[in-house]
Design an enzyme around this catalytic site. Structure first.
Site, PDB file in Angstrom:
ATOM      1  N   LYS A 292      -6.214  -1.788  -0.629  1.00  0.00           N
ATOM      2  CA  LYS A 292      -6.958  -1.508   0.598  1.00  0.00           C
ATOM      3  C   LYS A 292      -7.609  -2.797   1.119  1.00  0.00           C
ATOM      4  CE  LYS A 292      -7.719   2.219   2.941  1.00  0.00           C
ATOM      5  NZ  LYS A 292      -7.198   3.557   3.050  1.00  0.00           N
TER       6      LYS A 292
ATOM      7  N   GLU B  54     -13.338   4.997  -1.566  1.00  0.00           N
ATOM      8  CA  GLU B  54     -11.916   5.276  -1.332  1.00  0.00           C
ATOM      9  C   GLU B  54     -11.316   6.088  -2.473  1.00  0.00           C
ATOM     10  OE1 GLU B  54     -10.286   4.196   1.473  1.00  0.00           O
ATOM     11  OE2 GLU B  54      -8.438   5.170   0.812  1.00  0.00           O
ATOM     12  N   ASP B  55     -10.615   7.129  -2.123  1.00  0.00           N
ATOM     13  CA  ASP B  55      -9.882   7.948  -3.094  1.00  0.00           C
ATOM     14  C   ASP B  55     -10.740   8.464  -4.248  1.00  0.00           C
ATOM     15  OD1 ASP B  55      -7.720   7.827  -1.509  1.00  0.00           O
ATOM     16  OD2 ASP B  55      -6.397   6.823  -2.922  1.00  0.00           O
TER      17      ASP B  55
ATOM     18  N   TYR C 189       0.850  -1.202   0.000  1.00  0.00           N
ATOM     19  CA  TYR C 189       0.000   0.000   0.000  1.00  0.00           C
ATOM     20  C   TYR C 189       0.877   1.241   0.000  1.00  0.00           C
ATOM     21  CZ  TYR C 189      -4.317   2.464   0.193  1.00  0.00           C
ATOM     22  OH  TYR C 189      -5.336   3.294  -0.158  1.00  0.00           O
TER      23      TYR C 189
ATOM     24  N   ASP D 297     -13.116   5.860   3.990  1.00  0.00           N
ATOM     25  CA  ASP D 297     -11.946   5.826   4.881  1.00  0.00           C
ATOM     26  C   ASP D 297     -11.156   7.125   4.847  1.00  0.00           C
ATOM     27  OD1 ASP D 297     -10.124   4.432   6.714  1.00  0.00           O
ATOM     28  OD2 ASP D 297      -8.701   4.651   5.071  1.00  0.00           O
ATOM     29  N   ASP D 298     -11.129   7.781   3.684  1.00  0.00           N
ATOM     30  CA  ASP D 298     -10.388   9.053   3.600  1.00  0.00           C
ATOM     31  C   ASP D 298     -10.967  10.074   4.571  1.00  0.00           C
ATOM     32  OD1 ASP D 298      -8.825   8.167   1.371  1.00  0.00           O
ATOM     33  OD2 ASP D 298     -10.637   8.395   0.168  1.00  0.00           O
TER      34      ASP D 298
ATOM     35  N   ARG E  29      -8.810  10.809  -7.048  1.00  0.00           N
ATOM     36  CA  ARG E  29      -7.775  11.484  -6.248  1.00  0.00           C
ATOM     37  C   ARG E  29      -6.976  10.411  -5.542  1.00  0.00           C
ATOM     38  NH1 ARG E  29      -7.821  12.649  -0.392  1.00  0.00           N
ATOM     39  NH2 ARG E  29      -7.114  10.551  -0.822  1.00  0.00           N
TER      40      ARG E  29
ATOM     41  N   ASN F 186       1.806  14.747   5.278  1.00  0.00           N
ATOM     42  CA  ASN F 186       2.828  13.869   4.720  1.00  0.00           C
ATOM     43  C   ASN F 186       2.957  14.108   3.224  1.00  0.00           C
ATOM     44  OD1 ASN F 186       0.955  11.877   3.382  1.00  0.00           O
ATOM     45  ND2 ASN F 186       0.228  11.664   5.497  1.00  0.00           N
TER      46      ASN F 186
END
Ligand code: NAI
Length: 566
Positions: free
Chosen positions: A187, A258-259, A116, A281-282, A169, A421
């Site tokens: 994931k 997700e994303d 990941y 989850d984001d 994204r 990050n």
């Protein structure tokens, strides 16, 4: 078959029972070796080789899975970088799924960065070029009107989770279109690696609606639909068709978004959160881990979350998501929504979010404070006196010595989380936070930092990694089958996570338990989440007498279906 064992159905085989496939003769010889769900490679026993027409197709040696793991580890050590290790591991998954998960589960903390973040980002960038074989489903906007029929092509009927991305994204890499498939694949592998959720119940899916990435559209090897992304109305209608199709084809399935592009993610979560079993989850996982870190910090200071004053440095999707989850967690401790929100202030590229500002979104306005606008973080800290400072600004080195000292001036043990990050975006390093606060700051980051020694005392900085929470929460969902997933379940998961830090670890400033224990961490989180789902009347399963035993019984064991040395 061994107790507890769940072996995935083959997309090529009938049904989900590999034992039956192995003994009924449905799969034999080369066909069996080519089926990743049934293949054991050199672990087929002498008797199996005779009965299943495998003689001559394998070398003489009969090995156990542990020896096979050793060989895989050797191969991995010879690879020059993590992308090559990723490609090798995907190849292994295509050959022998049990061995793949055995390797992954032998040390999830080591394999997460390979399978990941960050390697998967690089893999997605090159996905069209390194594409070999499909591991999930692509449902495209060209399939409009036929989504239900297409979902029925998936060979496994008991799908309990679909992780779905539009590739809108991908991590910090922007729109990667169909190349984003690496994300749902990775994931869901973490569901199994970190929480032992059975892989046969997991469906990675790329909802391919085109891409606005011109480079991809021009790449002759691009694997996705070659068109620009649709307008919101067309996208939403297609998503609605997809959601309806999932309810019909896989009833009880949880949709994990997700994303997606940020605005799509927020809008769609709002639309579906109170209607179907789904999560993002984001948004929720990220915020849940940050809240777990705060609860972990409270476990060190002895304070209550609802007594804190929080300054969020960064008011983007992470800043708003975390603020909303903190508000919910404070409400769970008895505050009203208004009083909880009043304990949180936000700061963005234009300074403190104050009521006079005209550039705020509705989500941001909730946290706007009365008072003078300022672009100076130190002065905002002196005025607002936050006990918690959270960096989600994407800008490194913004928590200067003055900032950390201002936090220390007004609070005995200030919480300073620098979550941006990659590493050079972290608002301050662990060394800086501990040094500038004389070891008083309780610190966590979005990236890993080494332990720090100040005045003979060792501090171990936490890493707010999403995989601390979503696999465990998902295992709880798997066990309880809730109708909906309210924020309360995430907060309970966050509390369970924080409670796993021992008093000795708290002494060293740890707000999260050690990552190496992720499987038992996830199992603990799942137990608490499932229990709450039952207590809140959300669960659709029959309540088990012993929740822990029930969950352990459901978990996947990466073991072959028979005694390989018989
Ligand atoms: P975003 O781009 O939506 O928001 C960034 C925010 O920071 C905006 O409000 C912007 O105005 C503000 N900002 C930018 N420059 C600033 C400056 N010089 N001073 C003050 N504010 C400034 O980004 P998003 O998605 O909210 O993510 C933010 C960061 O948080 C990223 O680096 C991301 O990697 C990190 N993150 C970490 C997580 C974790 O550790 N688990 C989870 C989610 C995000």
């Amino acid at each position: 078959m061994e107790k507890n064992q769940k072996i995935p159905a083959s997309p090529h085989a009938e049904g989900a029972n590999p034992e039956a496939a192995l003994t009924s003769g449905a799969r034999q010889g080369v066909e069996l070796l080519r089926d990743p769900h049934l293949n054991k490679g050199t672990a087929f026993s002498t008797r199996e080789r005779q009965e299943l027409k495998l003689e001559g197709l394998l070398p003489f040696v009969v090995e156990g899975i542990e020896e096979q793991v050793q060989r895989v580890m050797k191969h991995l050590s010879l690879k020059p970088n993590d992308l090559e290790r990723y490609i090798y591991m995907i190849g292994l998954l295509d050959r022998n799924e049990t061995l793949f998960f055995k390797v992954l589960m032998s040390d999830p903390a080591r394999f997460v960065p390979i399978m990941y973040d960050p390697t998967v980002g690089e893999a997605c960038l090159k996905f069209s070029d390194i594409y070999r074989r499909n591991g999930g489903m692509y449902v495209t906007i060209e399939n409009k009107g036929r989504v239900k029929d297409i979902l029925r092509n998936w060979p496994e009927k008991d799908v309990r989770f679909i992780c779905v991305s539009t590739g809108g994204r991908i991590l910090g890499l922007g729109d990667l279109g169909a190349n984003g498939m690496g994300i749902p694949l990775g994931k869901l592998q973490l569901y199994t690696a970190c929480a032992a959720v059975p892989p046969n119940n997991l469906l990675p899916l790329l909802l391919d609606c085109g891409t606005d990435n011109e480079q991809l559209l021009k790449n002759p090897l691009y694997i996705g639909v070659r068109r620009h992304r649709p307008e919101v109305k067309e996208l939403d209608a297609f998503v609605q068709e997809f959601v309806d199709a999932v309810q019909e084809v896989f009833p009880g399935c949880c949709i994990h978004f997700e994303d997606w592009k940020g605005t799509d993610a927020i809008r769609l979560l709002k639309r579906y959160q109170d209607k179907i079993c789904c999560y993002n989850d984001d948004i929720q996982g990220t915020a849940g881990v940050a809240v777990a870190g705060l609860i972990g910090a409270m476990n060190i200071t002895g304070g209550k979350l609802s007594e804190q004053r929080v300054l969020m440095f960064g008011a983007g999707s992470a800043g708003i998501g975390i603020s909303n989850m903190i508000t919910a967690a404070m409400q769970a401790e008895g505050l009203s929504n208004k009083d909880a929100a009043a304990r949180i202030a936000l700061f963005d590229v234009n300074g403190l979010l104050t009521k006079g500002r005209t550039d705020l979104s509705a989500e941001q306005s909730v946290y706007a404070v009365t008072g003078n606008p300022t672009k100076d973080l130190v002065s905002a800290i002196r005025t607002l006196k936050p006990t918690v400072l959270i960096g989600v600004s994407t800008v490194g080195k913004t928590f200067t010595r003055e900032v950390v000292q201002a936090m220390t001036e007004q609070t005995e043990r200030p919480v300073v989380f620098a979550l941006s990050n990659p590493t050079d975006h972290a608002e301050c390093s662990a060394q800086e936070a501990y040094e500038w606060s004389n070891g008083k700051a309780i610190y966590a980051a979005g990236v890993p930092f080494e332990e720090v020694k100040i005045g003979g005392k060792v501090f171990i900085p936490g890493q707010a990694n999403n995989y601390y929470l979503f696999p465990g929460v998902s295992l709880g969902i798997y066990a309880a089958k809730p109708k909906l997933i309210p924020d309360a379940l995430w907060i309970e998961g966050a509390r369970a996570l924080a409670d796993l830090v021992t008093p000795q670890q708290r002494e060293k400033g740890m707000v999260f338990p050690p990552q190496k224990d992720i499987l038992s961490i996830s199992t603990n989180i799942a137990e608490r989440v499932a229990k709450m789902a039952f207590d809140k009347g959300l669960a659709q399963e029959k309540k088990p007498k012993d929740m822990g035993a029930f969950i352990r019984e459901l978990q996947y064991q990466p073991a072959y279906s028979k005694n390989v040395k018989s």
